[in-house]
Design an enzyme around this catalytic site. Structure first.
Site, PDB file in Angstrom:
ATOM      1  N   HIS A  75     -61.443 -21.151   5.868  1.00 43.30           N
ATOM      2  CA  HIS A  75     -62.047 -22.224   5.063  1.00 43.30           C
ATOM      3  C   HIS A  75     -62.946 -23.118   5.912  1.00 43.30           C
ATOM      4  CE1 HIS A  75     -59.084 -25.371   6.339  1.00 43.30           C
ATOM      5  NE2 HIS A  75     -58.175 -24.425   6.241  1.00 43.30           N
ATOM      6  N   ASP A  77     -63.795 -26.414   5.384  1.00 41.60           N
ATOM      7  CA  ASP A  77     -63.539 -27.865   5.491  1.00 41.60           C
ATOM      8  C   ASP A  77     -62.408 -28.164   6.456  1.00 41.60           C
ATOM      9  OD1 ASP A  77     -61.740 -26.595   3.692  1.00 41.60           O
ATOM     10  OD2 ASP A  77     -61.147 -28.535   2.882  1.00 41.60           O
ATOM     11  N   ASP A 120     -57.970 -26.072  12.660  1.00 41.18           N
ATOM     12  CA  ASP A 120     -57.613 -25.650  11.304  1.00 41.18           C
ATOM     13  C   ASP A 120     -58.819 -25.972  10.423  1.00 41.18           C
ATOM     14  OD1 ASP A 120     -56.686 -25.349   8.743  1.00 41.18           O
ATOM     15  OD2 ASP A 120     -55.315 -27.055   8.813  1.00 41.18           O
ATOM     16  N   GLU A 150     -60.686 -26.174   0.988  1.00 38.14           N
ATOM     17  CA  GLU A 150     -59.307 -25.676   0.885  1.00 38.14           C
ATOM     18  C   GLU A 150     -58.302 -26.817   0.916  1.00 38.14           C
ATOM     19  OE1 GLU A 150     -55.389 -24.303   2.599  1.00 38.14           O
ATOM     20  OE2 GLU A 150     -56.803 -25.668   3.512  1.00 38.14           O
ATOM     21  N   GLU A 151     -58.584 -27.800   1.777  1.00 41.55           N
ATOM     22  CA  GLU A 151     -57.553 -28.779   2.124  1.00 41.55           C
ATOM     23  C   GLU A 151     -57.195 -29.739   0.994  1.00 41.55           C
ATOM     24  OE1 GLU A 151     -55.836 -28.463   4.651  1.00 41.55           O
ATOM     25  OE2 GLU A 151     -56.976 -27.657   6.345  1.00 41.55           O
ATOM     26  N   ASP A 174     -56.112 -18.379   8.697  1.00 40.96           N
ATOM     27  CA  ASP A 174     -55.702 -19.785   8.588  1.00 40.96           C
ATOM     28  C   ASP A 174     -54.233 -20.006   8.929  1.00 40.96           C
ATOM     29  OD1 ASP A 174     -56.055 -22.468   8.015  1.00 40.96           O
ATOM     30  OD2 ASP A 174     -55.762 -22.236   5.862  1.00 40.96           O
ATOM     31  N   HIS A 461     -53.582 -31.421  10.586  1.00 41.58           N
ATOM     32  CA  HIS A 461     -53.724 -32.500   9.592  1.00 41.58           C
ATOM     33  C   HIS A 461     -53.349 -33.867  10.167  1.00 41.58           C
ATOM     34  CE1 HIS A 461     -53.122 -29.375   6.086  1.00 41.58           C
ATOM     35  NE2 HIS A 461     -53.940 -28.952   7.034  1.00 41.58           N
TER      36      HIS A 461
HETATM   37 ZN   LIG Z   1     -56.178 -24.553   7.051  1.00 40.86          ZN
END
Ligand SMILES: [Zn+2]
Length: 489
Positions: A75, A77, A120, A150-151, A174, A461
């Protein structure tokens, strides 16, 4: 030493450029342009679909035309999280929409300065670009799927249409543990319940009390459901039910919070007949001890408190309160079934997340997850049936597909063998009891053989996000070897 000095050089070079382009979720125009410009420059077929996913194609290298088509996927983003005191180069508060991520090497890790790094899924994106431009890697027909956003809800995966991909195998990049191959995930469905009730004027002469369950651990309703933690909503109604059957009146309930969190706290206001007061308090203390004993190795601080409350003006009609207590006590909750194919993995679960009364209705919701669509559907059917029995309305929404592990998957066999031949040990084969893009993509492309891998990333994150440097090189070798040994058509 800069990250562009690390090996493999092309991968880290792309990653450095990705860091320099701000790309939090929903601000992906520039990063998308970076990918499409790259495809143009290298003369590769590409298109951007209606959901802003970018698909790039690269033909098989000579002699590899008989291999199954592989789709590599990552992904575009990243999650924007910064420490409160984090500033940009000009000393202003860090702004993910404008400021580049500044990566740095610390020991055997790459981190950012007070922000998420975006390894990520930036490492996955960089690996795909490196493979697309490589002249010395043998591979069959390749497609690179760069998914959007995605996030914050997997928008790109949900928007991917049938017919966009032609490959037979999807390798998602991922995952965050270098020694693992992920082969499954859970789908989900929300059940939104409305329990209507008649409110009556509160009679006088009772003792108004608030009963509160608290101190539970809670946690993610997918990943942590296997811990068998207590559910505050159910613990509360279990405590109250015998009393609601026997003269105690219910004024309000409020328990749980987010739909994907195991509820940690729940409270109710009740009217207890004055001469039952001490018996009620004693019974609550007994229930607290029962729960402490039942959850001895799981929870550490379960408590049920009783405190005086303001006298409510209205209460539930007694029969409605009893029905609600029945409903909550019978409500399916927790692990429904473990996987046999993959010991230790939850196959189906449901989390009774929320209940709140507003004087007319108790709104409730639960989130059911399963890697098998049919089991997910049967669990929500049970919840709906139960609601029907007590006159509640149940509406299902937000349904998405899971991905059931297939131990005979050709790509799993290829990658497990590839890993073992390269590193002299077997990879760990896992699945996650939460949503991944693979589940959604597999729903649109039934029969697509899927797997997920990646380098080792810790604390994703969060501003502490870090990627392990040796694991990136290992991940790269593994990916290249997988392409070179891809199964034949
Ligand atoms: Zn991810």
């Amino acid at each position: 030493m800069k990250i562009t000095d690390l090996n493999p050089k092309t991968l880290w070079g792309h990653f450095a450029e990705i860091c320099a382009i701000p790309h939090p979720s929903h601000h992906e125009v520039e990063i998308r342009k970076y990918v499409t410009d790259f495809a143009e420059k290298h003369g590769l077929e590409h298109f951007t679909d209606a959901a802003d996913n970018v698909i790039v194609r690269k033909p098989a290298t000579p002699g590899m035309e008989d291999r199954k088509g592989i789709v590599l996927q990552a992904h575009l983003d990243m999650v924007p999280q910064a420490n409160g005191d984090c500033v940009n180069a000009a000393g202003q508060p860090f702004d993910f929409k404008r400021d580049p991520i500044v990566p740095r090497i610390e020991g055997d890790k790459v981190k950012a300065h007070g922000t998420t790094l975006g390894a990520d899924n930036g490492i996955g994106v960089a690996a795909m670009l490196s493979i697309l431009e490589a002249k010395d890697i043998k591979h069959g027909p390749l497609e690179a799927l760069f998914t959007a956003t995605e996030e914050t809800g997997m928008d790109g995966a949900f928007g991917l249409g049938p017919g966009e991909l032609t490959g037979d195998i999807l390798v998602n990049l991922d995952s965050e543990r270098g020694h693992e191959l992920c082969t499954g995930c859970a789908g989900g469905t929300d059940a939104n319940i409305e329990f209507p009730y008649t409110a009556e004027k509160a009679p006088q002469g009772y003792k108004a009390l608030t009963v509160q369950v608290k101190g539970l651990k809670g946690g993610h309703s997918g990943i942590e459901i296997i811990m068998q933690r207590a559910n505050a909503n159910i613990a509360l109604m279990r405590t109250l039910r015998p009393h609601l059957m026997n003269g105690t009146l219910l004024a309000s309930v409020d328990g749980g919070g987010l739909r994907n969190a195991i509820p940690r706290e729940a409270k109710a206001t009740v009217l207890v007949p004055v001469d039952n007061y001490s018996g009620f308090v004693e019974a609550v203390a007994v229930m607290e001890q029962k729960l402490v004993a039942e959850f001895k190795d799981i929870e550490e601080a379960i408590s049920i408190t009783v405190a005086s409350a303001d006298y409510p003006s209205e209460v539930f009609a007694a029969c409605a309160a009893r029905k609600l207590a029945d409903l909550v006590c019978i409500m399916p909750n927790g692990v429904m079934k473990m996987s046999v194919a993959m010991p230790g993995m939850v196959q189906t679960s449901t989390n009774f997340a929320r209940m709140i009364s507003d004087g007319k209705t108790v709104k409730m919701n639960s989130l059911t997850r399963s890697s098998l669509r049919s089991e997910k559907e049967f669990t929500t059917e049970r919840i709906s049936a139960l609601c029907e029995l007590v006159g509640a309305k149940c509406e299902l929404s937000g349904s998405y597909d899971g991905w059931n592990p297939d131990m005979s998957s050709p790509i799993l066999k290829t990658m497990a063998a590839s890993y073992e031949s390269l590193f002299g040990e077997k990879p760990e084969i896992t699945a996650v009891h939460a949503g991944l893009e693979c589940g959604i993509i597999g729903g649109v492309y039934p029969g697509l053989d899927m797997i997920s891998c990646g380098p080792t990333i810790r604390y994703p994150h969060s501003p502490d996000e870090e990627v392990n440097i040796p694991s990136v090189e290992k991940f790269w070798k593994f990916l290249v070897h997988t392409l070179e040994t891809a199964p034949k058509k």
